[in-house]
Design an enzyme around this catalytic site. Structure first.
Site, PDB file in Angstrom:
ATOM      1  N   ARG A 124       0.832  -1.220   0.000  1.00  0.00           N
ATOM      2  CA  ARG A 124       0.000   0.000   0.000  1.00  0.00           C
ATOM      3  C   ARG A 124       0.861   1.262   0.000  1.00  0.00           C
ATOM      4  O   ARG A 124       0.518   2.259   0.628  1.00  0.00           O
ATOM      5  CB  ARG A 124      -0.968   0.009   1.184  1.00  0.00           C
ATOM      6  CG  ARG A 124      -1.952  -1.162   1.195  1.00  0.00           C
ATOM      7  CD  ARG A 124      -3.042  -1.062   0.151  1.00  0.00           C
ATOM      8  NE  ARG A 124      -3.879   0.106   0.303  1.00  0.00           N
ATOM      9  CZ  ARG A 124      -4.973   0.155   1.072  1.00  0.00           C
ATOM     10  NH1 ARG A 124      -5.366  -0.906   1.716  1.00  0.00           N
ATOM     11  NH2 ARG A 124      -5.677   1.242   1.151  1.00  0.00           N
ATOM     12  N   ARG A 128      -3.228   6.992   0.401  1.00  0.00           N
ATOM     13  CA  ARG A 128      -3.680   8.168   1.135  1.00  0.00           C
ATOM     14  C   ARG A 128      -2.609   8.875   1.937  1.00  0.00           C
ATOM     15  O   ARG A 128      -2.822   9.971   2.416  1.00  0.00           O
ATOM     16  CB  ARG A 128      -4.822   7.760   2.060  1.00  0.00           C
ATOM     17  CG  ARG A 128      -6.072   7.413   1.286  1.00  0.00           C
ATOM     18  CD  ARG A 128      -7.068   6.682   2.140  1.00  0.00           C
ATOM     19  NE  ARG A 128      -6.565   5.370   2.534  1.00  0.00           N
ATOM     20  CZ  ARG A 128      -7.222   4.516   3.285  1.00  0.00           C
ATOM     21  NH1 ARG A 128      -8.391   4.843   3.754  1.00  0.00           N
ATOM     22  NH2 ARG A 128      -6.706   3.344   3.576  1.00  0.00           N
ATOM     23  N   ASP A 133      -6.861  -3.005  -6.986  1.00  0.00           N
ATOM     24  CA  ASP A 133      -7.393  -3.570  -5.753  1.00  0.00           C
ATOM     25  C   ASP A 133      -7.703  -5.037  -5.990  1.00  0.00           C
ATOM     26  O   ASP A 133      -7.949  -5.445  -7.131  1.00  0.00           O
ATOM     27  CB  ASP A 133      -8.663  -2.834  -5.295  1.00  0.00           C
ATOM     28  CG  ASP A 133      -9.015  -3.213  -3.855  1.00  0.00           C
ATOM     29  OD1 ASP A 133      -8.446  -2.606  -2.934  1.00  0.00           O
ATOM     30  OD2 ASP A 133      -9.808  -4.142  -3.653  1.00  0.00           O
ATOM     31  N   TYR A 137     -15.112 -11.500   1.310  1.00  0.00           N
ATOM     32  CA  TYR A 137     -15.877 -10.292   0.946  1.00  0.00           C
ATOM     33  C   TYR A 137     -17.199 -10.659   0.271  1.00  0.00           C
ATOM     34  O   TYR A 137     -18.238 -10.052   0.540  1.00  0.00           O
ATOM     35  CB  TYR A 137     -15.043  -9.380   0.038  1.00  0.00           C
ATOM     36  CG  TYR A 137     -13.951  -8.650   0.786  1.00  0.00           C
ATOM     37  CD1 TYR A 137     -14.269  -7.701   1.749  1.00  0.00           C
ATOM     38  CD2 TYR A 137     -12.608  -8.914   0.550  1.00  0.00           C
ATOM     39  CE1 TYR A 137     -13.286  -7.031   2.459  1.00  0.00           C
ATOM     40  CE2 TYR A 137     -11.609  -8.254   1.244  1.00  0.00           C
ATOM     41  CZ  TYR A 137     -11.955  -7.307   2.199  1.00  0.00           C
ATOM     42  OH  TYR A 137     -10.976  -6.660   2.894  1.00  0.00           O
TER      43      TYR A 137
END
Ligand code: CP3
Length: 341
Positions: free
Chosen positions: A25, A29, A74, A149
């Protein structure tokens, strides 16, 4: 040439001139340039915009001088691209409109066609030129983590419904895992054909399982994904909380086993056994400590990593969003300085 890069040499258990480092990652952000480039574009939309994928993949390489790039994408992207109704909700994660719980639900999951992910493979081809000597790591989600998920409908702490299906309806579980393995295998193969030099299979949540259950319900499917990766391309296999599974995750067909921060690398090397390299494993929360503490922790990871036949320095899980990018840049420099001959 990327083939001579420190990263690929460490994956192949050759002795590189210094320990290579990248961060799971690393795009994201924590980078102001990421927030500026992403502004107003939804996550899955961004993953299908070739120019944006190239730019967001390059940003951490430019800023940190890491030894590998990870494709900006992703794990749920191929499911979305193949037509499943799911979204990534900021601050939450992947959310699925109608959870998959029956054989009929499983049969509705489409196969992945190359055209579904053409914007991604175009980005990979573009990146090969931009990256020069820095290898690109392609990736996919492993069947268990993707299934969680789909079955839960979103992120889950205990994966209870996933286990309920696994234990209660083994045939449906295996049908679902096999279908997801197919999608992951196709997605990895397409990334490699477009120019990815290594792949990482993320089974982030496999640590929820006992070794016995992992071996019975999950390993055969992850092995089929890793077995489909073209010969000679290093395969990294990673999960969180997988201290009890490290040996099995290696046996699934990994060249490099990713280790979170819970098991020191010298102990992980013992558990994984010969013939595999390790990747890891600085606790991602260590970056908040004063620099002398960070530096000592980095040196400790490097010291213990010497017990492995090859070591790729990384965090034990992804970069936290509020990480100071300057600390990551200093970590890259320190890893290189400490290990250069
Ligand atoms: O360096 C990189 O950023 C590479 C790209 C990458 C992303 N997700 C981008 C992303 C990679 C390798 C992943 C993998 C991924 N996605 C995993 C496996 C790795 C791990 O962390 O264990 C998992 C479990 C997912 C599922 C997922 N997607 C989660 C849990 C989240 C976080 C939700 C949140 O906002 O807290 C996402 C969203 C996601 N994936 C973002 C990014 C940059 C944030 C999207 C946004 O802010 O809109």
């Amino acid at each position: 040439m990327p083939a001579d890069s420190a990263f690929l040499r460490a994956c192949r258990r050759e002795r590189p001139p210094y320990t290579p480092v990248w961060f799971m990652r690393q795009a994201g952000r924590s980078l102001p340039e990421y927030l500026a480039a992403r502004d107003g574009t939804a996550m899955l939309e961004a993953c299908l915009r070739t120019d944006l994928v190239v730019e967001l993949t390059m940003q951490p390489v430019r800023r940190y001088g890491v030894d590998a790039a990870i494709l900006f994408s992703d794990i749920v992207l191929p499911l979305h691209a193949a037509g499943l109704d799911l979204d990534i909700v900021a601050g939450v994660g992947p959310v699925v409109a109608s959870p998959v719980r029956t054989t009929a639900d499983v049969e509705r999951i489409p196969a992945l066609e190359p055209a579904h992910v053409a914007p991604v493979t175009d980005a990979v081809r573009g990146l090969v030129g931009e990256l020069g000597d820095t290898p690109l790591v392609g990736f996919a989600g492993a069947p268990f983590t993707l299934a969680s998920y789909l079955i839960e409908g979103g992120p889950s702490r205990d994966h209870a419904r996933t286990k309920a299906l696994m234990y209660g309806d083994e045939a449906t579980w295996h049908a679902l895992a096999a279908r997801l393995a197919d999608i992951a295998a196709t997605y990895l193969r397409l990334q490699v054909e477009a120019g990815a030099k290594a792949v990482q299979l993320f089974d982030s949540w496999a640590g929820a399982l006992s070794a016995e259950d992992y071996a019975r319900y999950v390993l055969p499917h992850s092995a089929s994904v890793l077995g489909a990766v073209p010969e000679g391309v290093p395969r990294i296999h990673f999960g969180v909380g997988t201290g009890e599974l490290l040996e099995l995750m290696g046996e699934a067909g990994a060249d490099v086993v990713g280790v979170d921060w819970r098991v020191p690398l010298d102990e992980a090397a013992r558990r994984v056994g010969p013939g595999r390299a390790l990747q890891g494993n600085l606790d991602p929360a260590v970056v908040y400590a004063p620099w002398p503490v960070v530096a000592e922790r980095v040196r400790d990871v490097l010291r213990r990593g010497k017990a492995a036949e090859g070591h790729v320095f990384n965090l034990g899980h992804g970069v936290f969003p509020d990480t100071d990018p300057d600390v990551l840049a200093r970590i890259v420099d320190l890893v290189h300085e400490e290990t250069r001959g």
